[in-house]
Scaffold this active site. Structure first.
Site, mmCIF file in Angstrom:
data_model
loop_
_atom_site.group_PDB
_atom_site.id
_atom_site.type_symbol
_atom_site.label_atom_id
_atom_site.label_comp_id
_atom_site.label_asym_id
_atom_site.label_seq_id
_atom_site.Cartn_x
_atom_site.Cartn_y
_atom_site.Cartn_z
ATOM 1 C CB THR A 260 35.395 44.307 44.684
ATOM 2 O OG1 THR A 260 34.482 43.365 44.695
ATOM 3 C CG2 THR A 260 35.234 45.512 45.046
ATOM 4 C CB SER B 84 32.817 34.581 43.385
ATOM 5 O OG SER B 84 33.161 34.170 44.930
#
Length: 549
Positions: free
Chosen positions: A46, A149
């Site tokens: 994702t 991230s």
């Protein structure tokens, strides 16, 4: 069922935990991935391709292959404008940028890098793409962010944002992934590349001011004057991430009573407190990773942090400490729709199917349409672009919302504006976001929400993806009749790769992990902690039974 907490969780990282950066960078250049092994192939989840050079999952070969695949995709789609390129503070970001620029320059792609050789948050790349493309039909821009991230320090990541500024959809990532793996299988033949020194000096690489325009535009999305005038005291922890050099310009331009509690940047992230499992992870929604800022909460009226690419937010209040992301999202939704008169009267609330049902109750109270989507911010892009979503958010502390005039701000998650919104809420209501959430629960009920992981083999994970209400055969959940069973998101009819079971005062959803041999159980009760535990137990029992056939 509950995860076992490491005894070091919430404590400062010990020297023995720190990654050996020279060895990691050497592994990036020296490691040769074997494309016959699934774990060493390019795999876009994702949030792009992620992995560690130590495992031959994020090496120079991967970045060369992905970069060429991105160049080929741009050519096929006729994307001829600039490619906005950002990196975060992970150790592998700089080496990966060097590899990518060698390919981008050789392919004649106009790459825009930070003018100070600094770091660029994900939302800033999204904003740059949208700003460039506004009013254009040709010469459209897109972007790349080199970030894993909040992942541990030895990880790297590479994600692509198309001209809509948001995360790339699977119709794009599957093509890039397939092409990149084709280059790996073919020994990198077909990749255009020039030496790094030539690439940096080439006419294709441009230095771009990312900080100035983004900071100047913040007053279009957050009431910065209200924050300044109130004198609300703000604490900010960038967690050593890409937003680190943005906060001082923001504080100075808008004359905020704000303190950056640390501006340290160190690729070992030695300043972090350890996460729940004993790993260093820059997760601003984890009370263990956020222990430093939580410990300072008495010094500030409100405080916040971002993860390493600043697309997530963690809100710390004096009254309650670190807020659950679902709770903050509910309070933010309630506040925004009451304080954004220029937004469309029909603008909706966007949420993922595994987010708290308190959001459903808030939307109903506001008379706003709720649009429930599968997990992934890509599902919110179109609604943010046309203003039909006022705010869209995920249970994992990622959200974005419209500008004051109801037009698009970003189409990717923006942890910076969600932090500043907490300050605006505190400034204008004289109550912090936790207190505003308490007001909501007094009227709408208190949610008890938790996500846990349970073991699952690859075969079981495939079974879970295909599970239906008939196969699960649950008629009751924690003493209440089952009202609805979902395998597709009601907001757009798209399958979410799992199952959700809903009763009157509680629900659970189960989805397989894309990276680990576990499945995720999201559960919530509006009764009690004990009721939540019963829902979790019955959920796992029902799914285990389905696994056994």
């Amino acid at each position: 069922m509950t995860a076992k907490i490491n005894p070091l969780a919430g404590k400062p990282a010990e020297p023995s935990m720190l990654v050996n950066i020279p060895r990691l960078v050497t592994a990036y250049f020296a490691g040769k991935p074997d494309p016959s092994l699934p774990a060493q192939r390019v795999a876009f989840g994702t949030s792009g391709h992620r992995g560690s050079a130590f495992n031959n999952a994020f090496n120079e070969a991967h970045i060369l292959a992905i970069s060429q695949a991105v160049c080929d995709h741009r050519k096929r789609r006729g994307i001829t404008g600039p490619l906005f390129v950002g990196i975060d503070t992970h150790a592998l970001a700089e080496p990966a940028l060097a590899s990518a620029l060698e390919v981008f320059s050789a392919n004649g792609v106009e790459a825009m890098i930070d003018e100070r050789d600094g770091y660029t948050p994900t939302p800033v790349i999204s904003r740059a793409i949208l700003t460039h493309n506004q009013g254009r039909d040709s010469g459209l821009a897109d972007g790349v962010v080199i970030t894993p991230s909040h992942n541990p320090p030895d990880d790297g990541g590479f994600k692509y944002n198309p001209p809509n500024g948001g995360p790339a959809d699977t119709d794009i990532t599957s093509v890039i992934e397939r092409a990149a793996n084709g280059f790996l299988e073919d020994g990198l033949r077909g990749i255009k590349r020039i030496p790094y020194d030539r690439a940096r000096k080439s006419a294709c690489v441009h230095r771009h001011d990312y900080i100035g325009p983004y900071v100047a535009d913040l007053a279009d999305v957050v009431d910065m004057e209200a924050i300044r005038a109130s004198g609300v005291r703000i604490g900010i922890d960038p967690l050593g991430g890409a937003a680190v050099h943005y906060w001082q310009p923001i504080i100075e331009l808008y004359r905020l009573a704000a303190t950056v509690v640390s501006d340290a940047v160190d690729p070992t992230f030695r300043f972090m407190t350890v996460d729940w499992d004993g790993k260093i992870r820059m997760d601003c929604s984890s009370p263990y990773a956020m222990a430093r800022l939580i410990g300072m909460r008495e010094k500030f009226d409100v405080a916040f942090a971002n993860d390493t690419d600043a697309d997530r937010h963690g809100i710390v209040t004096r009254s309650s400490g670190l807020m659950n992301p679902n709770h903050y999202l509910a309070a933010a939704i309630s506040y925004l729709f009451g304080n954004r008169p220029q937004w469309r009267s029909d603008s909706a609330v966007g949420k993922t199917i595994v987010s708290s049902a308190i959001i459903d109750r808030v939307a109903k109270k506001l008379g706003r349409r709720l649009v429930e989507t599968p997990v992934g911010f890509k599902w919110f892009v179109d609604g943010l672009i046309d203003g039909s979503f006022g705010i869209a958010g995920e249970e994992s502390a990622g959200a974005s919302f419209l500008r004051l005039n109801g037009s698009v701000w970003t189409t990717d998650k923006d942890g910076i504006i969600l932090g500043l919104l907490a300050a605006e809420m505190t400034a204008r209501t004289r109550r912090d976001p936790s207190q505003l959430f308490d007001d909501l629960t007094a009227e709408l009920g208190m949610p008890f929400y938790e996500r846990i992981d349970a073991p699952a083999t690859p075969a079981q994970k495939n079974l879970l993806k295909a599970l239906t209400g008939e196969k699960l055969a649950m008629t009751e959940l924690a003493g209440e009749p089952v009202r609805t069973v979902l395998t597709a998101a009601p907001g757009n009819g798209q399958p979410f790769g799992g199952i959700k079971v809903i009763a009157e005062s509680g629900w659970f959803a189960a989805r397989p992990s894309g990276t680990e041999d576990v499945y995720k159980i999201y559960a919530e009760s509006f009764r009690s902690e004990a009721h939540l535990r019963r829902i979790q137990q019955e959920a796992q029992s029902a799914i285990d039974k389905a696994f056994k056939g």
